[in-house]
Scaffold this active site. Structure first.
Site, PDB file in Angstrom:
ATOM      1  N   ASP A  44       5.473  10.926   1.636  1.00  0.00           N
ATOM      2  CA  ASP A  44       4.112  10.804   0.699  1.00  0.00           C
ATOM      3  C   ASP A  44       3.531   9.548   1.601  1.00  0.00           C
ATOM      4  OD1 ASP A  44       2.585  11.944  -1.298  1.00  0.00           O
ATOM      5  OD2 ASP A  44       2.697  10.009  -1.479  1.00  0.00           O
ATOM      6  N   TYR A  49      -2.455   2.842   2.340  1.00  0.00           N
ATOM      7  CA  TYR A  49      -1.261   2.534   2.217  1.00  0.00           C
ATOM      8  C   TYR A  49      -1.224   1.716   3.214  1.00  0.00           C
ATOM      9  CZ  TYR A  49       0.544   6.454  -1.338  1.00  0.00           C
ATOM     10  OH  TYR A  49       0.561   6.790  -2.403  1.00  0.00           O
ATOM     11  N   LYS A  78      -3.340  11.075   2.752  1.00  0.00           N
ATOM     12  CA  LYS A  78      -4.228  10.876   1.651  1.00  0.00           C
ATOM     13  C   LYS A  78      -5.540  10.399   2.443  1.00  0.00           C
ATOM     14  CE  LYS A  78      -0.647  11.080  -1.307  1.00  0.00           C
ATOM     15  NZ  LYS A  78      -0.176   9.963  -1.016  1.00  0.00           N
ATOM     16  N   HIS A 114      -7.696  11.847  -2.413  1.00  0.00           N
ATOM     17  CA  HIS A 114      -6.494  10.256  -2.782  1.00  0.00           C
ATOM     18  C   HIS A 114      -7.007  10.553  -4.675  1.00  0.00           C
ATOM     19  CE1 HIS A 114      -3.764   7.182  -1.824  1.00  0.00           C
ATOM     20  NE2 HIS A 114      -3.338   7.287  -3.274  1.00  0.00           N
TER      21      HIS A 114
END
Ligand code: A2P
Length: 280
Positions: A44, A49, A78, A114
């Protein structure tokens, strides 16, 4: 427009995933390689990130080494926000993210919005970009993250694909979000649990430790097992190979009803760290 019921947005998702939040550069690639070696088949990531390419690189390396095929691993990305300049720019940003994670010309298994944020137009523009990827087969399924019921109900006004396949939420004993998870279950929306280890915050909790001691397992393993037995899809994160392995070693024991009730009793009733009380 397309019917809202019985949409084909329906794929199988491995019940345990590996989260890569706060893993960067080579240490991210190394952690994902360790996870794949330990047997995780679900990873994931997210634009936010800043490790989509590093995560994707690990998968490509494992494929090149003959450890697995692309279709053996479930990859989630996302989209963080719409890109200024209109829907085409937002779509392009999402498509770039498909390729960073899923390889050039590749696909992702799941693409999520997200965070709902505060603007309907933003939610709508992101969802429509994901619907386009979905129609093109570049995202095998699409869903949302951190959405409240009102955001998911609102989607009925603009979505071709409804319900979203999943809602990914902060879920652990101290943050069970019972009304929201019930709403998702009632509507056939799968739950993915981020921060299933409470970001490490509660690992020394006495109640948790006593359940762990009873089973001869670590507190982290009990939390992951708890998530699995709730029918959430836990996404524990670790950058340490021994913990990565430990966190996947959760299929040889089960929590009994007493354990589940005990852990259920730890709920603080909050909406998760992303949703302080003053945010709708
Ligand atoms: P580290 O990456 O140094 O292993 P969450 O998945 O809820 O976000 O929690 C992640 C946090 O929990 C990280 O700080 C991670 O640290 C830590 N962690 C992950 N697995 C374990 C484990 N098995 N035992 C103790 N701490 C862990």
């Amino acid at each position: 427009s397309a019917p809202l019921a019985n949409n084909p947005n329906n794929v199988s998702i491995p019940r345990l995933g590996f989260g890569v939040y706060q893993l960067y550069s080579q240490s991210c690639t190394d952690a994902v390689l360790a996870a794949l070696a330990a047997g995780y088949r679900h990873v994931d990531s997210a634009q936010l990130y800043r490790n989509e390419s590093e995560t994707g690189a690990a998968v490509q390396q494992a494929i090149a080494a003959g450890q697995l095929r692309r279709e053996d691993v479930f990859l989630t990305n996302k989209i963080r926000n719409p890109v200024p300049g209109g829907p085409e720019k937002t779509y392009q940003s999402a498509l770039d993210s498909v390729h960073k994670l899923g390889g050039d010309g590749g696909y992702v298994d799941l693409f999520l919005v997200h965070i709902p944020g505060t603007k309907r137009e933003a939610r709508e523009e992101m969802w429509q970009a994901l619907e386009k990827l979905y129609a093109e087969g570049k995202a095998k399924a699409i869903g949302v993250s951190n959405f409240r019921p009102q955001h998911i109900e609102e989607m009925k006004e603009y979505a071709q694909v409804w319900p979203p396949q999943v809602n990914q939420l902060e879920l652990h004993p101290w943050c069970q979000q019972r009304e929201l998870t019930q709403y998702c279950r009632d509507n056939g929306i799968l739950l993915q649990a981020y921060s299933p280890l409470s970001c490490g915050e509660h690992l020394a909790d006495e109640t948790l430790s006593s359940v762990a001691a009873k089973h001869g397992k670590s507190p982290a393993q009990v939390l992951i097992r708890y998530g699995l037995q709730k029918d959430w899809i836990p996404l524990p994160k670790s950058g340490k190979p021994d913990r990565i392995k430990q966190n996947s070693d959760v299929f040889d024991f089960a929590l009994d009803d007493d354990d589940m009730t005990t852990l259920d009793g730890l709920d603080k009733g909050g909406k998760g760290a992303l949703f302080p009380a003053n945010v709708k």
